[in-house]
Scaffold this active site. Structure first.
Site, mmCIF file in Angstrom:
data_model
loop_
_atom_site.group_PDB
_atom_site.id
_atom_site.type_symbol
_atom_site.label_atom_id
_atom_site.label_comp_id
_atom_site.label_asym_id
_atom_site.label_seq_id
_atom_site.Cartn_x
_atom_site.Cartn_y
_atom_site.Cartn_z
ATOM 1 N N HIS A 264 0.838 -1.208 0.000
ATOM 2 C CA HIS A 264 0.000 0.000 0.000
ATOM 3 C C HIS A 264 0.875 1.262 0.000
ATOM 4 C CE1 HIS A 264 -3.636 2.403 1.196
ATOM 5 N NE2 HIS A 264 -2.698 3.173 1.733
ATOM 6 N N GLU A 265 1.779 1.332 0.948
ATOM 7 C CA GLU A 265 2.655 2.514 1.019
ATOM 8 C C GLU A 265 3.548 2.570 -0.224
ATOM 9 O OE1 GLU A 265 1.753 4.582 3.166
ATOM 10 O OE2 GLU A 265 0.611 3.237 4.470
ATOM 11 N N HIS A 268 1.748 4.480 -2.867
ATOM 12 C CA HIS A 268 1.904 5.933 -2.668
ATOM 13 C C HIS A 268 3.292 6.381 -3.140
ATOM 14 C CE1 HIS A 268 -1.729 6.865 -0.433
ATOM 15 N NE2 HIS A 268 -1.487 5.967 0.529
ATOM 16 N N GLU A 294 -4.726 7.738 -2.994
ATOM 17 C CA GLU A 294 -5.233 6.440 -2.513
ATOM 18 C C GLU A 294 -5.571 5.519 -3.690
ATOM 19 O OE1 GLU A 294 -5.053 5.359 0.501
ATOM 20 O OE2 GLU A 294 -4.468 7.256 1.432
#
Lengths: 498, 498
Positions: A264-265, A268, A294
């Site tokens: 997830h990170e 980003h 997101e």
């Protein structure tokens, strides 16, 4: 001042703003990763000083004069300069909405509210946080009224995190979701749940650190420009495409938790690493909105990371690092990683029930900002919504209203961007499928074609375009949450056979 | 402006200077510990901006006006304010010695020289570093001439790191050392050398990290105010007594290297942690000079850490963490840790030959600043001095002239403070022995009485007193290198039986 002089002065000003923001960002990152506990004392002093300097720089009459010059020559400016002008004017309006003393009080409140929230969460005691939340709400309402008295205060909040978002649009979106997600959850609930035991094997933390390195390689995160750290709450922070940081947290018996945090990170981070460096040190650097941000992180976490192909490709590494996983098949991991079940914690929620967590927060924020509820009543309201939307009973505030950090940082209006981002991602997927054999790319372990697609359509622009422009550029069609719902239904069909 | 107004303005100014210095310090620390490689690009921009702001703050006419007001009321000021005034006047004189463009050029040079030195050391190629060193020397000479044309340029350099030090004093000191150290080394060389094999056991890095935690506890470093990180070159950095950092480096087969780095840096940290917090955010915070600083670090590293009592006390932990050490006795470790032998690398040198490494650098710096040697000739001169003073042949520049980072940071004049600090420490020891059973305290594992002594006599004052005052306060007598020589001779007597 000529236009060229104004642009030069703007470059100089934004470099200074960058330097102060960069310093504050590194101080925060260091505070979360390496600093001793009591360092908050000198850090608080320094942050206060630097924030005051940044406020002065941005609102100083020389900075305003630059904008005035540019505004009066708007027809001579190129698109990027126009966008800088607009973003700065919006920001300036916000900063000048209240006098400097009040602005400083507001920034100090955010620091204090964050400490109070940490303590309240640790002790599961909402009363510690409540007075701070009340002040955060009051400030939010004050800003809304001062900055843009012509629109509803909560519309002001939504627009802050997803430029152009309104309650009307959000509600149309949520109602489309509700219509198909509620029955989908019912069907999933009636089906046989996947065995989750593989998710609970003992996976030593040293080995999980090695897994993070492998995941970063697979995502294509260049380590000379992207570092990983460890914090209680995973996050991404970025300065320029030459310096992006992600963090994760390790739990010995929950390797999927860190694994999906890293992915997830990592999503980003890929976005930030892919912004055209020509925007560095200006206000056009960095991702454009939280919704678009997101949409990258949740795309990699869920659409890529929770796919069968990705897990198949990773499987040999998982077994090598943790031989006990060899007792399970890749399909077992795939099913465990996609188990859908109403639960208490948003960040641990599966893809299908996730939007309901967002809707709870949306409804509550709307009432908070409209003054329809007082802060003392919020925990009860939270628990009632969780019962109604997710069917779960909240046992305490720690796992209830205190679970997220957003409100302590005055992030009211932020949450909808998570659900929107997830939905944008499903539509990117549909579009990508027109141009590549997506499943084969993911299964190959080389995600370069996916990075190239997102890089070209989205990442490179940084904040130089509006999110609407970027979405249209990527999708070639209006945003349609139907893609997201199709995606979720297909996923559940595959995992549950329903 | 009244005196009280001037003092208030001074507090405000120094808080801002602190904030900028703190931000730059954290940026550096992060750069050395956590940041990805290419982060040097945005960091360079930000450091340049912040350094420029700091220069402007310190040299601005409003800052000068504060000093003028205080100076004209000097007889009304308390001691601390007088000291602030003096330190600031000295600093201002230095900053204003050259125009701002040249000052910025100088700070940029230090950044570039540091990169060049790293590369040169890695490639063992002095030619890469030479042009930068030449500019560093030129700048140093320029500053010396502009700031204080009435004293010899190298005296200006020495005073920068040890207030009050001159070539005359340094040479008296070195000649006293030479007189007894040279024959001591000859006697040691003729004796049987201790077996060093315990120093080379395989000590896993995870276990060495656990050893660092134990050492920090034994030294009495409060972990909520002092953190440890990992870097190639160990160092200490400090902000206030609430935030001090030390670093170390681990080598699997050289546990003593990290162990003595942790103790050395821990000594620096104890000093900083023990400064009276009332000096925080002013120019009186932090240790007073490098000589006094090194007198703390080398006291803990050598006088405490290399003592038989300390090693006895630590021995059970060493065996627990690394069972192979159990094959050796505490006496074996004590002897290995105190083996004295001329060698190539200053930071790895034993206590007895250490001052000779310093003398080489002292002689070279003096010639550099006096223009008696050009930079191209320096490696040859280095090698010749090492042959003459230590009797060793330097095989390459990496292990020769490129080994230390100091010159790349324009730290010409710094080195003598290491030898002076070592000598101060031996005289503290003699004084402490009058008041406590030093060996028993060290052997007990509770160093509180030693910390209390140093804290009361030295640490608490920060920079609020001159190093001469502090030394006199601690020693109650003039500095006398005889204590240091007695200490070294006794140590060698104990280790070698000579």
């Amino acid at each position: 001042m000529t236009v060229q002089e104004a642009v030069n002065k703007l470059d100089e000003l934004e470099l200074k703003e960058f330097a102060l923001g960069h310093a504050m960002g590194i101080l925060s990152y260091d505070g979360a990763t390496a600093a001793p506990k009591k360092s908050y004392i000198p850090r608080g002093k320094t942050m206060g000083c630097l924030a005051g300097e940044a406020y002065k720089l941005t609102t100083d009459k020389s900075a305003v004069a630059i904008l005035d010059t540019l505004r009066s020559h708007a027809d001579e400016l190129d698109d990027n300069t126009i966008r800088r002008l607009e973003l700065r004017e919006k920001n300036l309006k916000e900063m000048r909405a209240v006098p400097i003393e009040q602005y400083v009080e507001y920034t100090e409140l955010m620091n204090e509210a964050d400490s109070a929230w940490h303590e309240a969460k640790e002790k599961s005691d909402y009363a510690i946080f409540e007075p701070y939340l009340r002040r955060v709400i009051d400030f939010t309402k004050l800003f809304a009224e001062k900055v843009n008295p012509d629109i509803a205060p909560y519309d002001y909040c939504l627009d802050k995190y997803e430029e152009g978002l309104t309650m009307q649009k959000a509600e149309a979106f949520f109602s489309a979701l509700r219509e198909r997600i509620v029955p989908l959850i019912a069907r999933v609930g009636a089906a046989e749940a996947p065995d989750e035991s593989v998710a609970k094997v003992l996976f030593p933390i040293e080995k999980q650190r090695a897994l993070s390195d492998i995941l970063m390689d697979k995502l294509g995160l260049p380590r000379d420009r992207c570092a990983i750290g460890e914090t209680e709450h995973p996050f991404t922070t970025n300065f320029t495409p030459d310096d992006v940081r992600i963090t994760t947290h390790y739990h010995e018996k929950a390797f999927l938790s860190s694994m999906y945090s890293v992915i997830h990170e990592g999503g980003h981070a890929l976005y930030e690493l892919g912004v055209d460096p020509k925007f560095s040190f200006t206000c056009l650097s960095g991702g454009v909105t939280m919704g678009i941000h997101e949409s990258q992180s949740r795309f990699f976490e869920n659409i890529v990371g929770r796919s069968r192909g990705f897990i198949d490709n990773l499987y040999p590494d998982l077994v090598r690092l943790c031989p006990e996983i060899g007792k399970y098949s890749a399909q077992d991991i795939y099913r465990a990683a996609n188990k859908a079940q109403p639960s208490l914690i948003r960040t641990e929620a599966d893809e299908v029930t996730y939007p309901l967590h967002i809707m709870v927060r949306y409804e509550m924020e709307k009432k908070m900002i409209n003054g329809e509820v007082n802060t003392a009543e919020l925990p009860e309201m939270w628990n009632a919504y969780y019962k109604e939307y997710l069917g779960v009973t909240v046992p305490n505030d720690r796992e209830g209203i205190l679970q997220d950090s957003h409100w302590s940082g005055a992030g009211i209006g932020y949450f909808p961007s998570y659900a929107l981002g997830s939905a944008y991602g499903a539509q990117y997927l549909a579009k990508m499928r027109e141009e590549m054999d997506f499943d084969a790319v993911v299964a190959s372990g080389d995600l370069a074609p996916i990075r190239a697609w997102l890089g070209e359509k989205i990442w490179q622009y940084g904040s130089s375009k509006s999110p609407e422009w970027i979405l249209k550029n990527a999708l070639g069609a209006p945003f349609d949450p139907g893609y997201y719902l199709d995606y979720l239904e297909n996923k559940m069909k595959d995992v549950y056979g329903i």
